[in-house]
Design an enzyme around this catalytic site. Structure first.
Site, PDB file in Angstrom:
ATOM      1  CE  LYS A 253      -3.238  -2.136   3.205  1.00  0.00           C
ATOM      2  NZ  LYS A 253      -3.770  -1.982   4.575  1.00  0.00           N
TER       3      LYS A 253
ATOM      4  CD  GLU B  50       8.485  -1.236  -3.338  1.00  0.00           C
ATOM      5  OE1 GLU B  50       7.904  -0.496  -2.522  1.00  0.00           O
ATOM      6  OE2 GLU B  50       8.622  -2.459  -3.168  1.00  0.00           O
ATOM      7  CG  ASP B  51       6.725   2.285   0.225  1.00  0.00           C
ATOM      8  OD1 ASP B  51       7.403   1.360  -0.293  1.00  0.00           O
ATOM      9  OD2 ASP B  51       6.020   2.103   1.231  1.00  0.00           O
TER      10      ASP B  51
ATOM     11  CB  VAL C  14      10.511   7.645   7.207  1.00  0.00           C
ATOM     12  CG1 VAL C  14      11.862   8.244   7.536  1.00  0.00           C
ATOM     13  CG2 VAL C  14      10.641   6.655   6.062  1.00  0.00           C
TER      14      VAL C  14
ATOM     15  CG  ASP D 268       2.208   1.142   7.324  1.00  0.00           C
ATOM     16  OD1 ASP D 268       3.066   0.922   6.448  1.00  0.00           O
ATOM     17  OD2 ASP D 268       1.775   0.254   8.082  1.00  0.00           O
TER      18      ASP D 268
HETATM   19  P1  IMP Z   1      12.260  -4.265   2.063  1.00  0.00           P
HETATM   20  O1  IMP Z   1      11.703  -5.543   1.521  1.00  0.00           O
HETATM   21  O2  IMP Z   1      12.995  -4.480   3.366  1.00  0.00           O
HETATM   22  O3  IMP Z   1      13.073  -3.480   1.076  1.00  0.00           O
HETATM   23  O4  IMP Z   1      11.040  -3.393   2.551  1.00  0.00           O
HETATM   24  C1  IMP Z   1      10.209  -2.742   1.701  1.00  0.00           C
HETATM   25  C2  IMP Z   1       8.917  -2.375   2.412  1.00  0.00           C
HETATM   26  O5  IMP Z   1       9.069  -2.253   3.825  1.00  0.00           O
HETATM   27  C3  IMP Z   1       8.471  -1.005   1.954  1.00  0.00           C
HETATM   28  O6  IMP Z   1       7.699  -1.072   0.772  1.00  0.00           O
HETATM   29  C4  IMP Z   1       7.684  -0.512   3.165  1.00  0.00           C
HETATM   30  O7  IMP Z   1       6.340  -0.923   3.097  1.00  0.00           O
HETATM   31  C5  IMP Z   1       8.351  -1.159   4.353  1.00  0.00           C
HETATM   32  N1  IMP Z   1       9.295  -0.226   5.016  1.00  0.00           N
HETATM   33  C6  IMP Z   1      10.636  -0.290   5.041  1.00  0.00           C
HETATM   34  N2  IMP Z   1      11.176   0.732   5.730  1.00  0.00           N
HETATM   35  C7  IMP Z   1      10.146   1.488   6.130  1.00  0.00           C
HETATM   36  C8  IMP Z   1      10.053   2.724   6.890  1.00  0.00           C
HETATM   37  O8  IMP Z   1      11.026   3.357   7.311  1.00  0.00           O
HETATM   38  N3  IMP Z   1       8.777   3.172   7.108  1.00  0.00           N
HETATM   39  C9  IMP Z   1       7.662   2.531   6.652  1.00  0.00           C
HETATM   40  N4  IMP Z   1       7.708   1.401   5.942  1.00  0.00           N
HETATM   41  C10 IMP Z   1       8.931   0.870   5.690  1.00  0.00           C
HETATM   42 MG    MG Z   2       4.377  -0.927   5.029  1.00  0.00          MG
END
Ligand code: IMP
Ligand code: MG
Length: 172
Positions: A34, A90-91, A144, A150
């Site tokens: 999301k 991607e966020d 963040v 979120d």
């Molecule tokens: P990854 O698989 O560890 O790269 O994580 C990606 C997902 O983790 C992102 O799309 C976010 O939904 C969540 N995420 C990672 N870091 C943060 C943060 O600092 N705040 C909020 N969501 C995060």
């Molecule tokens: Mg998330």
């Protein structure tokens, strides 16, 4: 940490670059739900060419601030993307596990190309090397929230990006 004005300015720059590089091609913005919904909505409106928009629902986190490393698809594409140029929106790329998993999954759908636009990148926690073609901001290893991101489904509607106060977490 990053104001609404700073976010808007950076999104415009990324959109201009994307428009230049994809002009005349069939571009699908693939919004990873999301967290990316706000970034994707702003990016889509700043891009000066026709685009299609698709959504992919994924979960890689519980209600926690640590990556589980397990990516679950919660909502799939509504149309085929074979022959299309996909831009994954991607966020944040944190460990990189979500992105590398998604890239792998998308290969079987035979797109013409797959590139990545990420608003944020936390290089400190990278576990999987993934290329980010369009990057908004590089940030430190802090959690963040806001602008779509979120903590336990809260704070997504903040218009800016803020750092979550850890004392707020322990207080519940
Ligand atoms: P990854 O698989 O560890 O790269 O994580 C990606 C997902 O983790 C992102 O799309 C976010 O939904 C969540 N995420 C990672 N870091 C943060 C943060 O600092 N705040 C909020 N969501 C995060
Ligand atoms: Mg998330």
């Amino acid at each position: 940490m990053i104001s609404a004005e700073q976010l808007a300015a950076r999104v415009s720059e990324l959109a201009a670059q994307i428009t230049r590089e994809y002009e005349g091609r069939s571009l699908v913005l693939l919004c990873v739900l999301k967290g990316s919904f706000v970034f994707a909505a702003d990016l889509a409106r700043a891009i000066g060419m026709p685009v299609r928009v698709e959504f992919l629902g994924v979960r890689s986190y519980g209600d926690d601030t640590k990556s589980s490393g397990v990516v679950q698809i919660t909502q799939d594409l509504t149309r085929p993307v074979d022959g299309d140029h996909i831009l994954l929106v991607e966020d944040i790329v944190d460990t990189g596990l979500t992105l590398s998993y998604l890239r792998e999954q998308l290969r079987s759908r035979n797109p013409a190309s797959v590139k990545v636009a990420a608003l944020l990148h936390k290089p400190a926690r990278m576990q999987r090397e993934v290329a980010i073609d369009y990057l908004g901001f590089t940030i430190d290893d802090v959690f963040v929230v806001g602008y779509g991101l979120d903590y336990a489904e809260r704070y997504r509607n903040l218009p800016f990006l803020g750092v979550l106060d850890p004392s707020g977490i322990s207080a519940g």
